[in-house]
Design an enzyme around this catalytic site. Structure first.
Site, PDB file in Angstrom:
ATOM      1  N   LYS A 197      33.471   7.048  37.341  1.00 14.27           N
ATOM      2  CA  LYS A 197      34.405   7.285  36.241  1.00 14.27           C
ATOM      3  C   LYS A 197      33.826   6.855  34.900  1.00 14.27           C
ATOM      4  O   LYS A 197      33.859   7.610  33.928  1.00 14.27           O
ATOM      5  CB  LYS A 197      35.722   6.550  36.504  1.00 14.27           C
ATOM      6  CG  LYS A 197      36.728   6.667  35.380  1.00 14.27           C
ATOM      7  CD  LYS A 197      37.062   8.122  35.072  1.00 14.27           C
ATOM      8  CE  LYS A 197      37.586   8.278  33.680  1.00 14.27           C
ATOM      9  NZ  LYS A 197      38.998   8.530  33.613  1.00 14.27           N
ATOM     10  N   CYS A 228      39.502   6.489  26.076  1.00 13.48           N
ATOM     11  CA  CYS A 228      38.542   6.602  27.179  1.00 13.48           C
ATOM     12  C   CYS A 228      37.099   6.580  26.688  1.00 13.48           C
ATOM     13  O   CYS A 228      36.384   5.611  26.888  1.00 13.48           O
ATOM     14  CB  CYS A 228      38.834   7.879  27.949  1.00 13.48           C
ATOM     15  SG  CYS A 228      40.592   8.063  28.287  1.00 13.48           S
TER      16      CYS A 228
HETATM   17  N1  SAJ Z   1      35.480  15.608  21.133  1.00 13.85           N
HETATM   18  C1  SAJ Z   1      34.514  16.134  20.267  1.00 13.85           C
HETATM   19  N2  SAJ Z   1      33.809  17.226  20.701  1.00 13.85           N
HETATM   20  C2  SAJ Z   1      34.029  17.798  21.934  1.00 13.85           C
HETATM   21  C3  SAJ Z   1      35.007  17.219  22.809  1.00 13.85           C
HETATM   22  C4  SAJ Z   1      35.726  16.131  22.374  1.00 13.85           C
HETATM   23  O1  SAJ Z   1      34.302  15.653  19.148  1.00 13.85           O
HETATM   24  O2  SAJ Z   1      33.369  18.798  22.226  1.00 13.85           O
HETATM   25  C5  SAJ Z   1      36.262  14.444  20.680  1.00 13.85           C
HETATM   26  C6  SAJ Z   1      37.762  14.745  20.637  1.00 13.85           C
HETATM   27  O3  SAJ Z   1      38.113  15.256  19.365  1.00 13.85           O
HETATM   28  C7  SAJ Z   1      38.371  13.375  20.888  1.00 13.85           C
HETATM   29  C8  SAJ Z   1      37.362  12.700  21.789  1.00 13.85           C
HETATM   30  O4  SAJ Z   1      36.130  13.433  21.663  1.00 13.85           O
HETATM   31  O5  SAJ Z   1      38.488  12.641  19.678  1.00 13.85           O
HETATM   32  C9  SAJ Z   1      37.755  12.670  23.262  1.00 13.85           C
HETATM   33  O6  SAJ Z   1      38.122  13.945  23.618  1.00 13.85           O
HETATM   34  P1  SAJ Z   1      38.218  14.384  25.169  1.00 13.85           P
HETATM   35  O7  SAJ Z   1      38.373  15.846  25.166  1.00 13.85           O
HETATM   36  O8  SAJ Z   1      37.104  13.825  25.941  1.00 13.85           O
HETATM   37  O9  SAJ Z   1      39.615  13.743  25.610  1.00 13.85           O
HETATM   38  P2  SAJ Z   1      39.960  12.449  26.481  1.00 13.85           P
HETATM   39  O10 SAJ Z   1      39.216  11.279  25.973  1.00 13.85           O
HETATM   40  O11 SAJ Z   1      41.432  12.372  26.546  1.00 13.85           O
HETATM   41  O12 SAJ Z   1      39.485  12.876  27.940  1.00 13.85           O
HETATM   42  C10 SAJ Z   1      38.379  12.330  28.580  1.00 13.85           C
HETATM   43  C11 SAJ Z   1      37.995  13.332  29.676  1.00 13.85           C
HETATM   44  N3  SAJ Z   1      36.773  12.938  30.281  1.00 13.85           N
HETATM   45  C12 SAJ Z   1      35.847  13.870  30.646  1.00 13.85           C
HETATM   46  O13 SAJ Z   1      36.047  15.049  30.493  1.00 13.85           O
HETATM   47  C13 SAJ Z   1      34.606  13.349  31.283  1.00 13.85           C
HETATM   48  C14 SAJ Z   1      39.118  13.386  30.723  1.00 13.85           C
HETATM   49  O14 SAJ Z   1      38.723  14.176  31.805  1.00 13.85           O
HETATM   50  C15 SAJ Z   1      39.398  11.961  31.230  1.00 13.85           C
HETATM   51  O15 SAJ Z   1      40.430  11.963  32.154  1.00 13.85           O
HETATM   52  C16 SAJ Z   1      39.787  11.099  30.047  1.00 13.85           C
HETATM   53  O16 SAJ Z   1      38.717  11.048  29.137  1.00 13.85           O
HETATM   54  C17 SAJ Z   1      40.096   9.693  30.570  1.00 13.85           C
HETATM   55  O17 SAJ Z   1      41.311   9.396  30.683  1.00 13.85           O
HETATM   56  O18 SAJ Z   1      39.181   9.002  30.939  1.00 13.85           O
END
Ligand code: SAJ
Length: 486
Positions: free
Chosen positions: A231, A289
């Protein structure tokens, strides 16, 4: 002494479940368990605290306390409450009635430099479980935790409080949540579930718990520590991928090119053996996360104390990625400064309209939002900052507005921090009219607007990764063309 397998056989199948922590992870998990014909009843445990106690009454009236778009969640809460299969309570003594209890509690860091986590809430939750734990109960940690925590701190606290022994009297496992706001229910049902017990009996019992709620997802079982690393690593890798495209965006600006052309090009190389997940640059990485799981992984290497063979004196690649992503709201601030300079104005005394407080588009989740760093820098520079967000209700110490025209009124500059759907339809002429400025500045941190449309309308445009546009000739509406060097 009867071993755990015998105790569980005698106890029979898991029928009653407890879920501790009624948040983005605990609520969907609880109602999916409750909606499964395999289980009889689910208690949702929530501390009756001043900040979160309100959730208990809301949930028991079938209302979701989560404000963002969460397809199907409200309906499932209503259904399971009306069917008397789910109830929320602050009475933790009910834990003595359940066959399995899961913990979905926040695990932030108090100091990322010294890798000091703040496990107070987690330990408090574990103590509550230990206090009412009965023989044969399965305890599962769903929170993202430092590798070594399940077999270490969690086992220790549960045994201390209960006087029982993990692996003998009760089962203990880690089954990390993998949900993302906006698709909570689907993620639990469709993502594969990582399940890691402290022993095989615990793993098998945890598999029994999660299998009924999976639709497309399958169980992947391993040791508790491997599950913890899985994770923390998957979020660390995602953060690294985002840092890579953010660095490429910074390079693209310096080279005067459009990072999205590059992204499309790099992404086009597909086919056998070629897996390339090139993500999107932006104004930063927020949430509960990605902003901390790297540090859990780093801390795991330290506390598990194995011999690490790594290039001498070199920083961790993963921690460096954190630094690049934490820099992006600062970079957006620099772009805003440069944009204002092009209009002959300084930040001091100017009004900035900040669009988007949530860390993720179309959600109400503002935990560790990058918008805060950006706002703080503007305030330090003597700006007035007004903030619009269509979903986030409230945020400690911050005034948020739903009134977009009001926030845009008389703004010298507009900055887009979150990719909310509503910002895709920003009308350049209307926005300009609301600013009342001859040469308003627009800074796009999520590539939601078309630069040319706003430039033609007489805006100074700045965008992350848009080296092809960031020094565009300025077009005054009266068709007076001014080309200025920065
Ligand atoms: N972000 C970017 N560029 C991207 C994707 C995201 O700048 O291409 C930014 C988003 O704007 C945001 C941050 O990153 O500020 C996090 O975005 P996220 O889409 O990763 O959202 P989380 O943090 O809610 O979800 C992540 C996910 N982890 C993975 O995909 C490996 C989700 O599957 C997890 O369940 C979650 O963390 C968690 O709870 O751990």
């Amino acid at each position: 002494m009867r071993d755990l397998t015998e105790i569980l056989k005698k106890k029979g199948q898991i029928k009653r479940i407890g879920v501790i922590g009624m948040g983005y992870v605990g609520i969907p998990a609880a109602v999916l368990f409750a909606d499964s014909p395999s289980f009889d009843f689910v208690w949702g445990f929530q501390r009756d605290s001043p900040t979160s106690g309100y959730k208990i009454d809301l949930l028991n009236r079938g209302i979701s306390p989560l404000k963002g778009e969460e397809p199907g969640l409200e309906e499932l809460i209503q259904k399971t409450v009306q069917a008397d299969k789910f109830k929320c309570t602050a009475d933790f003594s009910k834990i003595s009635e359940v066959d399995a209890v899961t913990l979905a509690i926040q695990t932030p860091f108090s100091n990322t430099e010294s890798l000091e986590p703040d496990f107070n809430a987690l330990v408090a939750g574990l103590r509550q479980v230990g206090r009412y734990l009965t023989k044969g109960t399965l305890v599962v940690l769903e929170s993202t935790i430092t590798p070594g925590t399940t077999e270490g701190l969690a086992k220790q606290v549960l045994e201390e409080e209960s006087g029982l022994t993990a692996g003998h009297d009760f089962a203990l496992a880690h089954a990390p949540e993998r949900v993302m706001v906006g698709r909570l229910l689907r993620n639990i049902q469709e993502h594969d579930r990582i399940v890691g017990g402290i022993d095989d009996t615990s793993t098998i019992r945890a598999i029994e718990l999660y299998t009924p709620v999976l639709t497309k997802g399958k169980i992947i079982s391993m040791s508790a520590t491997a599950a913890e690393v899985t994770k923390t690593a998957e979020n660390t890798f995602r953060d690294l991928q985002i840092a890579a495209i953010n660095q490429l965006a910074l390079y693209s600006e310096a080279m005067g090119i459009n990072v999205y052309d590059v992204r499309e090009g790099v992404d086009s190389l597909k086919g056998e053996g070629i897996t390339r997940a090139i993500l999107y640059p932006g104004a930063g990485v927020g949430g509960h996360c990605l902003t901390k799981d790297t540090y859990h992984l780093e801390r795991g290497v330290k506390i598990l104390d194995g011999y690490l063979d790594y290039p001498n004196g070199k920083d961790s690649l993963f921690v460096l990625a954190r630094a690049v992503n934490d820099f992006m709201p600062i970079h957006l601030y620099h772009l805003t400064q440069e944009g204002m300079k092009r209009t002959g104005k300084s930040l001091e005394g100017s009004k900035i309209a900040l669009l988007g407080w949530a860390f993720l588009g179309n959600s109400d989740d503002a935990r560790n939002t990058p918008s805060e760093k950006y706002r703080d820098l503007l305030i330090e520079s003597g700006c007035t900052v007004e903030i619009h967000d269509p979903h986030v209700l409230e945020y400690p110490g911050i005034n948020l507005s739903y009134d977009l025209p009001g926030v845009l009124e008389n703004a010298d500059a507009i900055a887009i921090l979150t990719g909310h759907r509503g910002y895709l339809d920003l009308n350049a002429a209307r926005v300009k009219e609301l600013t009342g400025q001859e040469l308003p500045v627009i800074v796009d941190g999520r590539n939601v607007i078309d630069p040319d449309t706003f430039i033609r309308e007489g805006f100074v445009y700045k965008g992350i990764g848009r080296g092809d546009k960031n020094l565009h000739p300025i077009e005054l509406k009266e068709q007076v063309v001014i080309t200025t060097r920065k």
